[in-house]
Design a protein around this motif. Structure first.
Motif, PDB file in Angstrom:
ATOM      1  N   PRO A 141       0.763  -1.476  -0.247  1.00  0.00           N
ATOM      2  CA  PRO A 141      -0.179   0.136   0.120  1.00  0.00           C
ATOM      3  C   PRO A 141       0.692   1.836  -0.247  1.00  0.00           C
ATOM      4  N   ALA A 142       2.284   1.307   0.463  1.00  0.00           N
ATOM      5  CA  ALA A 142       2.947   2.367   0.749  1.00  0.00           C
ATOM      6  C   ALA A 142       3.579   2.990  -0.813  1.00  0.00           C
ATOM      7  N   GLY A 143       3.360   1.798  -2.219  1.00  0.00           N
ATOM      8  CA  GLY A 143       3.299   2.180  -3.442  1.00  0.00           C
ATOM      9  C   GLY A 143       2.911   3.441  -3.457  1.00  0.00           C
ATOM     10  N   ASP A 144       3.201   4.432  -5.045  1.00  0.00           N
ATOM     11  CA  ASP A 144       2.468   5.321  -5.838  1.00  0.00           C
ATOM     12  C   ASP A 144       2.197   4.474  -6.853  1.00  0.00           C
ATOM     13  N   GLN A 147       2.148   6.390 -10.234  1.00  0.00           N
ATOM     14  CA  GLN A 147       4.648   6.236 -11.220  1.00  0.00           C
ATOM     15  C   GLN A 147       3.801   4.721 -11.546  1.00  0.00           C
ATOM     16  N   LEU A 148       3.589   3.719 -10.619  1.00  0.00           N
ATOM     17  CA  LEU A 148       4.087   2.321 -10.925  1.00  0.00           C
ATOM     18  C   LEU A 148       3.006   1.426 -12.551  1.00  0.00           C
ATOM     19  N   ARG A 149       1.838   2.315 -12.162  1.00  0.00           N
ATOM     20  CA  ARG A 149       0.423   2.312 -13.945  1.00  0.00           C
ATOM     21  C   ARG A 149       1.509   3.042 -14.958  1.00  0.00           C
ATOM     22  N   ALA A 150       2.427   4.064 -14.471  1.00  0.00           N
ATOM     23  CA  ALA A 150       3.049   4.416 -15.720  1.00  0.00           C
ATOM     24  C   ALA A 150       4.572   3.436 -16.226  1.00  0.00           C
ATOM     25  N   LEU A 151       5.535   3.106 -15.051  1.00  0.00           N
ATOM     26  CA  LEU A 151       5.995   2.357 -15.592  1.00  0.00           C
ATOM     27  C   LEU A 151       5.559   0.888 -16.060  1.00  0.00           C
ATOM     28  N   SER A 178      13.779  -0.825 -15.493  1.00  0.00           N
ATOM     29  CA  SER A 178      12.609   0.164 -14.292  1.00  0.00           C
ATOM     30  C   SER A 178      11.762  -0.545 -13.037  1.00  0.00           C
ATOM     31  N   LEU A 179      11.174  -1.663 -14.070  1.00  0.00           N
ATOM     32  CA  LEU A 179       9.788  -1.312 -13.349  1.00  0.00           C
ATOM     33  C   LEU A 179      10.319  -2.707 -12.413  1.00  0.00           C
ATOM     34  N   PHE A 180      11.106  -3.236 -12.632  1.00  0.00           N
ATOM     35  CA  PHE A 180      11.912  -4.476 -11.548  1.00  0.00           C
ATOM     36  C   PHE A 180      12.348  -3.622 -10.314  1.00  0.00           C
ATOM     37  N   GLN A 181      13.104  -2.767 -10.771  1.00  0.00           N
ATOM     38  CA  GLN A 181      14.192  -1.469  -9.923  1.00  0.00           C
ATOM     39  C   GLN A 181      12.666  -1.165  -8.874  1.00  0.00           C
TER      40      GLN A 181
END
Length: 205
Positions: A141-144, A147-151, A178-181
């Motif tokens: 839940p701390a994820g943005d 931003q994640l959808r853009a990646l 970048s997505l993996f990181q």
């Protein structure tokens, strides 16, 4: 006169086999050979270790130097002879503490590999389908989310580009990495329930 029945059991010094104490008897030739082979194989594993790990093991100085010498030798015949020498030295070493430490390292390595594969599966699921996005965000839940959808979108475009790339051209990997990181940053060290079944992944970062 009736013939007496012969016993089917062997008797050694007046004792039947099940009453004999074998603990003080020398090991059999097959056992000695098996143990020598196991020590030889352990020695070969030691040669593949870094110096940083070797110094953490309870190795006699002579064996330690022999291992370092084996690592330096590149000629095939010289390497073979040095491996044999290391194997001979191993016969005079208490091997259990060495095996225990290496087993500990093997466990740590496998744990790292398993964690890496879990991250790979998250990445591949998020690229393949939107249905896993909610599960991932619930677990992290701390994820943005934006931003994640853009990646994810960038990784999908990159994947499509690579799919149509002429053979021999270098595929793009920037968005994929970048997505993996980002996934790694969000889940590393957290306990989460991995949804669905594991899927094989042939891609390498």
């Amino acid at each position: 006169m009736p013939r007496s029945k012969r016993s089917s059991q062997y008797v050694v010094n007046g004792e039947t086999p099940e009453k004999i104490d074998y603990s003080g008897m020398p090991p059999s030739k097959s056992q000695v050979k098996r143990e020598a082979t196991e020590l030889q194989e352990l020695g070969e594993r030691l040669i593949k270790l870094s110096r940083g790990k070797l110094v953490q093991l309870p190795l006699p100085e002579l064996l330690f130097e022999a291992i370092l010498e084996a690592q330096r030798i590149t000629a095939h015949e010289g390497k073979r002879r040095q491996l044999q020498y290391v194997g001979k030295l191993m016969r005079h070493v208490h091997a259990e503490p060495i095996r225990a430490k290496m087993a500990e390292w093997d466990g740590e390595t496998q744990t790292s590999v398993d964690a890496y594969h879990r991250l790979e599966r998250w990445r591949d699921r998020l690229i393949d389908s939107d249905e896993h996005f909610t599960a991932f965000m619930n677990a992290n839940p701390a994820g943005d989310a934006q931003q994640l959808r853009a990646l994810i979108r960038s990784a999908r475009k990159e994947q499509a580009f690579n799919r149509d790339l002429p053979q021999g051209n270098e595929p793009q990997r920037k968005a994929y990495r970048s997505l993996f990181q980002e996934i790694k940053r969000l889940v590393e060290g957290d306990d989460y329930e991995e949804p669905g079944s594991a899927r094989d992944n042939d891609d390498q970062d």
